[in-house]
Design a protein around this motif. Structure first.
Motif, PDB file in Angstrom:
ATOM      1  N   ASN A  90      19.080  21.792  65.726  1.00 57.47           N
ATOM      2  CA  ASN A  90      20.561  21.709  65.752  1.00 57.47           C
ATOM      3  C   ASN A  90      21.401  22.914  65.947  1.00 57.47           C
ATOM      4  OD1 ASN A  90      20.718  18.978  64.479  1.00 57.47           O
ATOM      5  ND2 ASN A  90      20.116  19.667  62.419  1.00 57.47           N
ATOM      6  N   GLY A  91      20.897  23.896  65.677  1.00 59.19           N
ATOM      7  CA  GLY A  91      21.575  25.401  66.054  1.00 59.19           C
ATOM      8  C   GLY A  91      21.590  25.461  67.527  1.00 59.19           C
ATOM      9  N   ILE A  92      20.855  25.129  68.460  1.00 58.47           N
ATOM     10  CA  ILE A  92      20.834  25.292  69.770  1.00 58.47           C
ATOM     11  C   ILE A  92      21.882  24.444  70.243  1.00 58.47           C
ATOM     12  CG2 ILE A  92      19.098  23.816  70.624  1.00 58.47           C
ATOM     13  CD1 ILE A  92      18.063  26.134  72.536  1.00 58.47           C
ATOM     14  N   ARG A  93      22.388  23.179  69.776  1.00 57.25           N
ATOM     15  CA  ARG A  93      23.159  22.284  70.497  1.00 57.25           C
ATOM     16  C   ARG A  93      24.505  23.128  69.785  1.00 57.25           C
ATOM     17  NH1 ARG A  93      21.027  18.715  67.406  1.00 57.25           N
ATOM     18  NH2 ARG A  93      22.702  17.996  66.414  1.00 57.25           N
ATOM     19  N   VAL A 121      12.173  29.443  76.148  1.00 55.01           N
ATOM     20  CA  VAL A 121      13.402  29.128  76.861  1.00 55.01           C
ATOM     21  C   VAL A 121      13.563  27.473  76.491  1.00 55.01           C
ATOM     22  CG1 VAL A 121      14.675  28.796  78.822  1.00 55.01           C
ATOM     23  CG2 VAL A 121      13.439  30.858  78.432  1.00 55.01           C
ATOM     24  N   ARG A 122      14.775  27.295  76.421  1.00 54.12           N
ATOM     25  CA  ARG A 122      15.176  25.915  76.063  1.00 54.12           C
ATOM     26  C   ARG A 122      16.324  25.363  76.910  1.00 54.12           C
ATOM     27  NH1 ARG A 122      10.666  26.345  74.380  1.00 54.12           N
ATOM     28  NH2 ARG A 122       9.641  26.062  72.289  1.00 54.12           N
ATOM     29  N   ARG A 123      16.269  24.168  77.436  1.00 54.95           N
ATOM     30  CA  ARG A 123      17.449  23.891  78.373  1.00 54.95           C
ATOM     31  C   ARG A 123      18.116  22.634  77.666  1.00 54.95           C
ATOM     32  NH1 ARG A 123      17.758  25.062  83.480  1.00 54.95           N
ATOM     33  NH2 ARG A 123      16.507  26.589  84.350  1.00 54.95           N
ATOM     34  N   VAL A 124      19.372  23.020  77.649  1.00 52.77           N
ATOM     35  CA  VAL A 124      20.415  21.872  76.971  1.00 52.77           C
ATOM     36  C   VAL A 124      21.233  21.221  78.078  1.00 52.77           C
ATOM     37  CG1 VAL A 124      22.068  21.953  75.361  1.00 52.77           C
ATOM     38  CG2 VAL A 124      20.540  23.346  74.981  1.00 52.77           C
ATOM     39  N   SER A 125      21.598  19.932  77.965  1.00 53.39           N
ATOM     40  CA  SER A 125      22.354  19.352  78.855  1.00 53.39           C
ATOM     41  C   SER A 125      23.309  18.319  77.901  1.00 53.39           C
ATOM     42  CB  SER A 125      21.618  18.343  79.761  1.00 53.39           C
ATOM     43  OG  SER A 125      20.748  17.397  79.014  1.00 53.39           O
ATOM     44  N   ARG A 126      24.346  18.068  78.481  1.00 57.58           N
ATOM     45  CA  ARG A 126      25.216  17.063  77.895  1.00 57.58           C
ATOM     46  C   ARG A 126      24.418  15.718  77.614  1.00 57.58           C
ATOM     47  NH1 ARG A 126      30.419  19.401  77.459  1.00 57.58           N
ATOM     48  NH2 ARG A 126      30.842  21.024  79.219  1.00 57.58           N
ATOM     49  N   GLY A 130      26.724  14.158  72.403  1.00 58.34           N
ATOM     50  CA  GLY A 130      26.997  15.599  72.266  1.00 58.34           C
ATOM     51  C   GLY A 130      26.242  16.377  73.142  1.00 58.34           C
ATOM     52  N   TYR A 131      25.006  16.847  72.852  1.00 62.28           N
ATOM     53  CA  TYR A 131      24.121  17.578  73.644  1.00 62.28           C
ATOM     54  C   TYR A 131      22.511  17.069  73.473  1.00 62.28           C
ATOM     55  CZ  TYR A 131      27.879  20.801  74.335  1.00 62.28           C
ATOM     56  OH  TYR A 131      29.341  21.454  74.524  1.00 62.28           O
ATOM     57  N   GLN A 132      21.852  17.276  74.549  1.00 63.75           N
ATOM     58  CA  GLN A 132      20.267  17.132  74.367  1.00 63.75           C
ATOM     59  C   GLN A 132      19.737  18.243  74.701  1.00 63.75           C
ATOM     60  OE1 GLN A 132      18.063  13.392  75.741  1.00 63.75           O
ATOM     61  NE2 GLN A 132      17.593  14.957  77.569  1.00 63.75           N
ATOM     62  N   ALA A 133      18.611  18.782  73.949  1.00 63.44           N
ATOM     63  CA  ALA A 133      17.864  19.984  73.974  1.00 63.44           C
ATOM     64  C   ALA A 133      16.485  19.546  74.244  1.00 63.44           C
ATOM     65  CB  ALA A 133      18.085  20.818  73.110  1.00 63.44           C
ATOM     66  N   ASP A 134      15.952  20.090  75.405  1.00 65.88           N
ATOM     67  CA  ASP A 134      14.508  19.800  75.854  1.00 65.88           C
ATOM     68  C   ASP A 134      13.880  20.899  74.899  1.00 65.88           C
ATOM     69  OD1 ASP A 134      11.932  19.950  76.689  1.00 65.88           O
ATOM     70  OD2 ASP A 134      12.435  19.746  78.932  1.00 65.88           O
ATOM     71  N   LEU A 135      13.043  20.617  73.875  1.00 63.94           N
ATOM     72  CA  LEU A 135      12.467  21.491  73.106  1.00 63.94           C
ATOM     73  C   LEU A 135      10.996  21.924  73.637  1.00 63.94           C
ATOM     74  CD1 LEU A 135      13.595  20.346  69.510  1.00 63.94           C
ATOM     75  CD2 LEU A 135      14.624  21.979  71.160  1.00 63.94           C
ATOM     76  N   GLY A 136      10.509  21.468  74.809  1.00 64.90           N
ATOM     77  CA  GLY A 136       9.564  21.699  75.306  1.00 64.90           C
ATOM     78  C   GLY A 136       8.038  21.077  74.840  1.00 64.90           C
ATOM     79  N   ALA A 277      12.737  15.724  73.463  1.00 64.20           N
ATOM     80  CA  ALA A 277      14.153  16.137  73.599  1.00 64.20           C
ATOM     81  C   ALA A 277      14.702  15.771  72.419  1.00 64.20           C
ATOM     82  CB  ALA A 277      14.567  15.551  74.819  1.00 64.20           C
ATOM     83  N   LEU A 278      15.782  16.424  71.587  1.00 60.58           N
ATOM     84  CA  LEU A 278      16.379  16.229  70.709  1.00 60.58           C
ATOM     85  C   LEU A 278      17.983  16.098  71.228  1.00 60.58           C
ATOM     86  CD1 LEU A 278      16.988  16.107  67.418  1.00 60.58           C
ATOM     87  CD2 LEU A 278      17.482  18.693  67.785  1.00 60.58           C
ATOM     88  N   SER A 279      18.790  15.126  70.725  1.00 64.61           N
ATOM     89  CA  SER A 279      20.233  14.739  70.947  1.00 64.61           C
ATOM     90  C   SER A 279      20.964  14.605  69.836  1.00 64.61           C
ATOM     91  CB  SER A 279      20.376  13.671  71.988  1.00 64.61           C
ATOM     92  OG  SER A 279      19.816  12.569  71.389  1.00 64.61           O
ATOM     93  N   GLY A 280      22.182  15.029  69.917  1.00 64.26           N
ATOM     94  CA  GLY A 280      23.084  14.724  68.599  1.00 64.26           C
ATOM     95  C   GLY A 280      24.140  15.540  68.897  1.00 64.26           C
ATOM     96  N   PRO A 281      25.151  15.218  67.851  1.00 62.96           N
ATOM     97  CA  PRO A 281      26.493  16.012  68.039  1.00 62.96           C
ATOM     98  C   PRO A 281      26.284  17.539  67.716  1.00 62.96           C
ATOM     99  CG  PRO A 281      26.281  14.852  65.951  1.00 62.96           C
ATOM    100  CD  PRO A 281      25.111  14.664  66.608  1.00 62.96           C
ATOM    101  N   ALA A 282      27.681  18.265  68.064  1.00 64.86           N
ATOM    102  CA  ALA A 282      27.821  19.666  67.721  1.00 64.86           C
ATOM    103  C   ALA A 282      29.233  19.894  67.781  1.00 64.86           C
ATOM    104  CB  ALA A 282      27.222  20.368  69.092  1.00 64.86           C
TER     105      ALA A 282
END
Length: 293
Positions: A90-93, A121-126, A130-136, A277-282
């Motif tokens: 959640n923090g990275i978003r 390294v983690r990559r974040v996209s919209r 909200g946002y999606q983070a590729d957690l690898g 990948a994790l997605s959710g609001p920020a």
């Protein structure tokens, strides 16, 4: 010497953070100061503190730049008890939203931003929500310890899963068991992992799969923070665990209901193996200035 800390309060599905900008890496908060900031009665109140620092100005950031030269910013994350943590889903978003809000980074549509963390390294996209983070890459780790928790009548086996930080996921029978837990007390793991672990308790929805999407409910006791309204990496670990228990026919897309909202989890194949990948609001809630000793 006392100083003023200019901060922003942010949250993702109720998992809340105090963020501040320190591009040059000049501000080193002590564990005592972090605990004071996160105190919900005498401080701002948060599950953790996130410092925005340029990777080149932090020792841990050197590894991030070596992994990915685009990881110009490092998410320096600390738990509410003043201990350092590898990652926060959640923090990275929320961190990505903060970087954009402060004009420290840009994220055009269809692009990603690389963020350094102690887990890599983690990559974040919209995303739509909200946002999606590729957690690898993820892995099963930590075995299957017995888990005891307050108001859980019988110890249950957990499943250890590592998604950059350690988790143990426990399956419960129904919503009544989930609601009865008192996660103000630290769950006891046997054997106890040397570095501790976040502990998630999950209940499958009925039906488990609807329109090709798996559905579960979850509560969590986070290492270093206690029970929180949400844990992003915990949602990921929970979905991975339930998929493992459900067998080969289980889906790769999941919706995880946490006390603070709903998170999306997606498993997919990449060149180096299966990623998650994790997605959710920020949301950034307010700005302030806090006088620190």
């Amino acid at each position: 010497m006392p100083f003023d800390l200019r901060f922003t309060k942010g949250q993702g599905t109720g998992n809340d953070f105090v963020l501040f900008s320190d591009p040059e890496g000049d501000v080193e908060l002590t564990p005592e100061q972090i605990r004071a900031v996160c105190d919900r009665r005498f401080g701002v109140g948060a599950d953790g503190v996130i410092r925005a620092v340029r990777s080149e100005n932090l020792a841990a950031g050197s590894a991030a730049l070596a992994e990915d030269a685009e990881a110009l910013w490092f998410m320096d994350y600390w738990n509410a008890d003043g201990t350092v943590s590898e990652m926060c889903g959640n923090g990275i978003r929320v961190y990505a939203e903060y970087l954009l809000d402060q004009g420290l980074a840009e994220l055009p549509a269809g692009r990603e931003i690389a963020i350094g963390t102690r887990a890599g390294v983690r990559r974040v996209s919209r995303s739509a929500d909200g946002y999606q983070a590729d957690l690898g890459l993820w892995r099963r780790a930590g075995g299957e310890p017995l888990v005891r928790a307050k108001n859980l009548p019988v110890a249950r086996p957990g499943l250890g899963i590592d998604v950059g930080n350690p988790h143990v996921v426990v399956a419960l029978a129904d919503d009544a068991e989930l609601a009865a837990l008192d996660l103000g007390y630290l769950p006891v793991l046997d054997p106890a992992p040397e570095a501790g672990a976040n502990v998630e308790f999950v209940v499958p929805a009925e039906p488990l799969v609807e329109d090709g999407v798996g559905r579960i409910r979850m509560r969590v006791h986070e290492r270093g923070s206690g029970e929180t309204l949400s844990c992003g990496t915990g949602a990921v670990a929970s979905a991975l665990a339930v998929r493992y228990w459900a067998g080969s026919s289980a889906p790769d897309d999941w919706r995880v209901q946490v006390p603070g909202g709903v998170l999306g989890v997606r498993m997919f194949q990449a060149g180096d193996g299966e990623h998650v990948a994790l997605s959710g609001p920020a949301e950034l809630v307010f700005d302030g200035v806090l006088a620190l000793a």
